[in-house]
Design an enzyme around this catalytic site. Structure first.
Site, PDB file in Angstrom:
ATOM      1  N   GLN A  93     -10.196  -9.209   3.804  1.00 23.01           N
ATOM      2  CA  GLN A  93     -10.524  -9.173   2.200  1.00 23.01           C
ATOM      3  C   GLN A  93     -12.064  -9.275   1.989  1.00 23.01           C
ATOM      4  OE1 GLN A  93      -8.380  -9.182   0.022  1.00 23.01           O
ATOM      5  NE2 GLN A  93      -6.618  -9.236   1.204  1.00 23.01           N
ATOM      6  N   SER A 106      -8.614  -4.026   7.823  1.00 22.08           N
ATOM      7  CA  SER A 106      -7.579  -3.197   7.297  1.00 22.08           C
ATOM      8  C   SER A 106      -8.150  -1.947   6.437  1.00 22.08           C
ATOM      9  CB  SER A 106      -6.368  -3.878   6.689  1.00 22.08           C
ATOM     10  OG  SER A 106      -5.245  -3.168   6.721  1.00 22.08           O
ATOM     11  N   HIS A 109      -6.681  -0.410   3.957  1.00 23.70           N
ATOM     12  CA  HIS A 109      -6.207  -0.200   2.602  1.00 23.70           C
ATOM     13  C   HIS A 109      -6.775  -1.158   1.766  1.00 23.70           C
ATOM     14  CE1 HIS A 109      -2.714  -3.347   2.403  1.00 23.70           C
ATOM     15  NE2 HIS A 109      -2.927  -3.076   3.649  1.00 23.70           N
ATOM     16  N   CYS A 165       7.513 -14.120  -3.045  1.00 24.88           N
ATOM     17  CA  CYS A 165       9.158 -14.310  -3.330  1.00 24.88           C
ATOM     18  C   CYS A 165       9.892 -13.672  -2.128  1.00 24.88           C
ATOM     19  CB  CYS A 165       9.270 -13.202  -4.532  1.00 24.88           C
ATOM     20  SG  CYS A 165       8.501 -13.982  -5.897  1.00 24.88           S
TER      21      CYS A 165
END
Length: 386
Positions: free
Chosen positions: A182, A202, A204, A326
């Site tokens: 991040q 990362s 993306h 979720c």
């Protein structure tokens, strides 16, 4: 005509930059294998090494220390396999994690449960340095690997890596890895200056394609016999023909990921926050008492249900995320917010806005207006005014 949407979920995935997409298309036309010695192979190798140099520059490392992977999860899993060590020293036998690590770290290691310690966080989401020091003293005779992320994906809280490394060096036999997924492109990060032993990233998250990342090792740090055995690619650490288009895209994105844009993103983020505070006096901003990524706002309004809010905002053309995960249709309490001591009721309403390279004032205004309408509806339902 359909009005444009506001995509404000860059911490999940940042759209591919146009310059990156163009570079990837060009790389797709390179016919050679980077391991081949003919002209076509040498051209592919040159493109690959140019990207390696770009990634190394972005994180303050030597190009020869960059190992390309499929993403941050593979990179973190590799470094937490138990084989990471300084040359001439034993591999770590204990693992120390922050309590708010991403699952690729907290569940991606290969250390036995009894050899893993988790360092608590304070209410703002910052690591308890006193608790970390106590753990290192308790395991003074052990070789320890510490893994603490540079910045949290949900709250944006930035961890004090320099202080963490200082404690590790005082211990003498501790290695430090940071999950920098991040942080890259949002804040300056120089692993050599910080003294980090390993870093994972990362693509993306900062405008490169999905499915490409890197593990970066400090000079003198090794990974044993390698984590993917095969043809000897990536300095014999990760076998298999390299994903050249993805790697080229990663290199271009690394060059473009300039933390100098932080002030612009912080202004947009703060404008959304100010609008929310004006209409919701009981707004809670998670991590507000700590340094945060300039692009990230994680908040809750008591009584606001996150799944309902997300659907309402989506219909209004605003894409953001929830601080809750979720699974099987059930909203689970965020482990990050739980580690910060947030109550289950408040955590259930957590929402995250995360801006990026293509975010505009129009996006921020649309998000702000949609969130304000959402809060007004909630307050009317509760029978009181904002």
């Amino acid at each position: 005509m359909t009005s444009p949407r506001a995509y404000l979920d860059h911490n999940a995935t940042s759209p591919v930059r146009p310059e990156v997409a163009a570079a990837v298309v060009r790389a797709l036309t390179l016919p050679g294998n980077p391991s081949s010695v003919h002209a076509e192979g040498r051209a592919a190798r040159a493109a690959l090494e140019t990207a390696r140099e770009a990634v190394a520059r972005r994180v303050g490392a030597g190009p020869g220390r960059v190992v390309f992977t499929s993403g941050g999860t593979e990179a973190a899993n590799a470094v937490l396999s138990g084989a990471l060590a300084r040359a001439g020293q034993s591999a770590p036998t204990r693992l120390v994690l922050g309590a708010t690590e991403h699952p690729c770290v907290s569940a991606g290691h290969r250390f036995p449960a009894e050899a893993v310690d988790r360092v608590p966080m304070d209410g703002a989401g910052l690591i308890d340095l006193g608790a970390l020091e106590t753990l290192l003293r308790r395991h003074a005779a052990a070789d320890v690997l510490i893994s603490i992320h540079a910045a949290n994906n949900e709250t944006g809280v930035i961890q004090p890596l320099a202080a963490i490394v200082a404690l590790a060096r005082a211990h003498g036999r501790a290695l430090v890895h940071t999950d920098a997924v991040q942080a890259i492109g949002k804040i300056p990060l120089d692993m050599s200056a910080l003294g980090l032993d390993a870093l994972s990233l990362s693509g993306h998250k900062f405008g490169a394609p999905k499915g490409i990342g890197a593990l970066v090792l400090a000079q003198g740090v090794t990974l044993g016999a390698g984590f993917l055995r095969g043809g000897g690619q990536e300095a014999r650490l990760r076998g298999g023909t390299e994903n050249l288009p993805g790697i080229v895209g990663l290199g271009v994105a690394a060059d473009l990921a300039d933390p100098a844009s932080a002030d612009r993103l912080a202004d947009l983020r703060d404008g959304i926050e100010a609008g929310l505070r004006a209409c919701a006096p009981d707004l809670v901003v998670f991590g507000a008492g700590a340094p945060r990524l300039p692009n990230t706002l994680c908040f809750a309004v008591p009584g606001l249900d996150a799944p309902t809010a997300l659907m309402t905002l989506d219909l209004a053309g605003v894409a953001i995320s929830s601080g809750s995960a979720c699974a099987s249709g059930k909203v689970a309490r965020s482990p990050v917010l739980a580690a910060m001591g947030v109550t289950p009721a408040l955590a259930a309403g957590a929402l995250r806005v995360s801006l990026g390279w293509n975010s505009t004032e129009s996006d921020a205004a649309r998000c702000r207006a949609a969130c304000e309408r959402l809060v007004e509806t909630l307050y009317r339902r509760q029978g009181h005014a904002a």
